[in-house]
Design a protein around this motif. Sequence first.
Motif, PDB file in Angstrom:
ATOM      1  N   SER A  20     -55.877 -53.703   1.694  1.00 43.58           N
ATOM      2  CA  SER A  20     -54.414 -53.854   1.697  1.00 43.58           C
ATOM      3  C   SER A  20     -53.932 -55.242   1.296  1.00 43.58           C
ATOM      4  O   SER A  20     -52.730 -55.474   1.207  1.00 43.58           O
ATOM      5  N   HIS A  21     -54.858 -56.186   1.080  1.00 40.44           N
ATOM      6  CA  HIS A  21     -54.433 -57.577   0.945  1.00 40.44           C
ATOM      7  C   HIS A  21     -55.339 -58.376   0.008  1.00 40.44           C
ATOM      8  O   HIS A  21     -56.342 -58.938   0.436  1.00 40.44           O
ATOM      9  N   VAL A  22     -54.982 -58.397  -1.280  1.00 37.72           N
ATOM     10  CA  VAL A  22     -55.691 -59.268  -2.225  1.00 37.72           C
ATOM     11  C   VAL A  22     -54.682 -60.069  -3.036  1.00 37.72           C
ATOM     12  O   VAL A  22     -53.537 -59.643  -3.224  1.00 37.72           O
ATOM     13  N   PHE A  56     -43.646 -54.214   0.348  1.00 32.14           N
ATOM     14  CA  PHE A  56     -43.199 -55.600   0.158  1.00 32.14           C
ATOM     15  C   PHE A  56     -44.003 -56.542   1.037  1.00 32.14           C
ATOM     16  O   PHE A  56     -44.649 -56.110   1.990  1.00 32.14           O
ATOM     17  N   LYS A  57     -43.962 -57.848   0.675  1.00 34.88           N
ATOM     18  CA  LYS A  57     -44.477 -58.862   1.593  1.00 34.88           C
ATOM     19  C   LYS A  57     -43.403 -59.898   1.830  1.00 34.88           C
ATOM     20  O   LYS A  57     -42.730 -60.343   0.895  1.00 34.88           O
ATOM     21  N   ALA A  58     -43.237 -60.248   3.110  1.00 38.50           N
ATOM     22  CA  ALA A  58     -42.326 -61.316   3.499  1.00 38.50           C
ATOM     23  C   ALA A  58     -43.175 -62.499   3.962  1.00 38.50           C
ATOM     24  O   ALA A  58     -43.948 -62.374   4.911  1.00 38.50           O
ATOM     25  N   PHE A  59     -43.036 -63.627   3.274  1.00 40.38           N
ATOM     26  CA  PHE A  59     -43.778 -64.836   3.644  1.00 40.38           C
ATOM     27  C   PHE A  59     -42.986 -65.608   4.692  1.00 40.38           C
ATOM     28  O   PHE A  59     -42.355 -66.614   4.392  1.00 40.38           O
ATOM     29  N   VAL A  60     -43.054 -65.117   5.920  1.00 41.26           N
ATOM     30  CA  VAL A  60     -42.333 -65.784   7.005  1.00 41.26           C
ATOM     31  C   VAL A  60     -42.978 -67.138   7.310  1.00 41.26           C
ATOM     32  O   VAL A  60     -42.332 -68.059   7.783  1.00 41.26           O
ATOM     33  N   VAL A 108     -45.939 -58.529   6.642  1.00 36.65           N
ATOM     34  CA  VAL A 108     -45.355 -59.796   7.054  1.00 36.65           C
ATOM     35  C   VAL A 108     -46.444 -60.837   7.302  1.00 36.65           C
ATOM     36  O   VAL A 108     -47.404 -60.595   8.031  1.00 36.65           O
ATOM     37  N   HIS A 109     -46.290 -61.970   6.619  1.00 34.62           N
ATOM     38  CA  HIS A 109     -47.103 -63.143   6.953  1.00 34.62           C
ATOM     39  C   HIS A 109     -46.388 -63.791   8.126  1.00 34.62           C
ATOM     40  O   HIS A 109     -45.421 -64.520   7.952  1.00 34.62           O
ATOM     41  N   ALA A 110     -46.850 -63.455   9.325  1.00 39.03           N
ATOM     42  CA  ALA A 110     -46.109 -63.815  10.527  1.00 39.03           C
ATOM     43  C   ALA A 110     -46.612 -65.130  11.123  1.00 39.03           C
ATOM     44  O   ALA A 110     -47.516 -65.159  11.940  1.00 39.03           O
ATOM     45  N   ALA A 146     -49.940 -58.912   8.506  1.00 42.60           N
ATOM     46  CA  ALA A 146     -51.059 -59.357   7.663  1.00 42.60           C
ATOM     47  C   ALA A 146     -51.984 -60.272   8.450  1.00 42.60           C
ATOM     48  O   ALA A 146     -51.590 -60.873   9.456  1.00 42.60           O
ATOM     49  N   HIS A 147     -53.206 -60.379   7.975  1.00 44.40           N
ATOM     50  CA  HIS A 147     -54.221 -61.337   8.473  1.00 44.40           C
ATOM     51  C   HIS A 147     -54.009 -61.759   9.933  1.00 44.40           C
ATOM     52  O   HIS A 147     -53.815 -62.925  10.231  1.00 44.40           O
ATOM     53  N   HIS A 148     -54.073 -60.768  10.831  1.00 42.57           N
ATOM     54  CA  HIS A 148     -53.869 -61.064  12.248  1.00 42.57           C
ATOM     55  C   HIS A 148     -55.061 -61.866  12.781  1.00 42.57           C
ATOM     56  O   HIS A 148     -56.196 -61.449  12.672  1.00 42.57           O
TER      57      HIS A 148
HETATM   58 ZN    ZN Z   1     -50.127 -64.290   4.083  1.00 43.39          ZN
END
Ligand code: ZN
Length: 439
Positions: free
Chosen positions: A17-19, A102-106, A137-139, A193-195
Motif C-alpha cells: 500500500s505504500h511505495v 489520497f495521502k495527506a502529509f500531516v 494519513v502521514h500522522a 501510514a507507517h504506524h
Molecule cells: Zn508518510
Amino acid sequence: DAFDATGLYLLPGAIDSHVHFRDPGYPHKETWRTGSAAAACGGVTTVFDMPNTNPPTGTLDALELKLSAARSSYVDYGIHGLLGDDTIAHLEALVEAGVTSFKAFVGNTFGNLPAPTDGALLEGFEKLAPLGVRTVVHAENSSILSRRQKRMQDAGRIDALAHLAARPAVAEIEAIGRVLTLAEWTGARVHIAHHSAADSLFLIRDAKRRGVDVTVETCPQYLLLNTDDMSRLGGILRLNPPIREPRHNDPLWQALKDGTIDMIATDHAPHAVEEKTRSNIWECDCGFPGVETQMALMLTEVNRGRASLMEYVRWSAVAPAKAWGLYGTKGVIAPGAHADIALVDLDRKGVLSQHTLHSVSRISPWHGRLVHGYPVHTLVRGRFVMRDGALVEDALGWGRSVKTIQQMPTPRPLNTAHYTSAILTTPAGVRPTAEPLDA
Ligand code: ZN
Ligand code: NCD
Ligand code: ZN
C-alpha cells in the motif's frame, strides 16, 4: 514452457500500500521501471504509489504525468493523489481521472509538502466520505518538540535520543487522535501510514470498536529494528516516523495479530546512496528502499515461528485487497483471483545484499541480514514478472492501473445460481424437483 514448482508454496502476491517510485521528478532516486522491477523481484504484484513526486500528484496534469510514467510498470498499481489545502477543489476530478485514494502529509517529510490545515482535512474528508475513497494519513504533528529537535541538531547530536526527539511518539499519537476524530465525524475512510508507536494503539482499538472505517499499516522496519540499530546504521536508518525504542516492537506484532494493525506495507522510500551517507546525519534524506526485501524478511519471521503463513498472507495480501477494494465483484474479496501469485521457497536461506537490489537506491538497512524464505517466481495476472529469481525483462509495461483492471471482465465471477444447482444435483445427475416431498 513448463516449470517446476516442487517444494514451493503458492501465496497471493503481496499488495504494498505504500511505495515511493519518485517518478516523475527524482529519477536519480527511483523510476517506475526500477521500482516496479524491485517489486516484481520481491513477490509484490500490486503497489500503491505516493504523491510526493515532482510535480506532486494533486492536479490533473500531474496525474497524467504519473499515469504515463507508470506505463512502464512490471506490476499493477494504484495511485494515491495528494490531499492538501490546494487540492481540495480537485479531489473528485482526480478520482474520476484515475486516482484510487489520497495521502495527506500531516507530518512534514520528503518533498516538503505543506501539511493540510485541519479545516482542509475536514473538508477533504467530507468530500471523500460519500465517494468511499480512503485517505492515507502521514500522522505526525511536526510542531511538537521542534525546538528541542533544533537544539539537538545544532549541537550535531546523532545518537538515538536525538533521532527520537526529532519525531517523538507523542507527535504521532496526537495526529492519529485528531485524524480519527475527523474521520468519525465525517464518516470518511482513513488509513494510518507507517504506524510506529505502541502508545497510540489504544486510539485505533477504540476507534475500530466504535465503527470508524480505519485501516492501519506498519512496516518491517518498525517490527524488526529499533534504536539499538542506530549506532550501526546512522543516516541509513533515518526515516519518518523514526525507528523507535525496543519497547515498541512486540506491541506492534501483537497489534497485527489481534487486527488492530491490518497490514504490512514497506514505505519503500529510495534515495541516492550519497543522499543517505552524508557525514552530517541531519542532512541525510529520510527513508530507504523496502519493496524488494519485505517478503523474505517476513517469511523469515514465519520460519522463526513469530507468525503463521496464513497470518502473513492476511497482512500482505488479504487486508490490503480489502482496504483498497481490489478484485471485488459483488463484495467478494479475492486476492490472487487474477493469478497475482508469489511462489516462495520457505527452505531457502541466504543473506540480503543491497548491491543486487533492482532499485536505483542500492542502500539498505537490511544489507547483510540472514533470511530464511524467498520469493522465487512472481506472476501478475498470470504472467511471469520474476522467474527463477530473475526479473522477466519482457514484462516491462505489463502492469496496469487497478482501476483499469476492475473494468476488465473478472475471470468467472461467482455465479451463485450455478453453485446452488450443482449442490442440488444428485450424484446420478437427477435434479431434485422443487415440489415438497410429501406433495
Ligand atoms: Zn508518510
Ligand atoms: C518518505 C519519502 O522519502 O518520500 N520518507 C520517509 O522517511 N518515510 C516520506 C513519507 O513516507 O512520508
Ligand atoms: Zn512513505
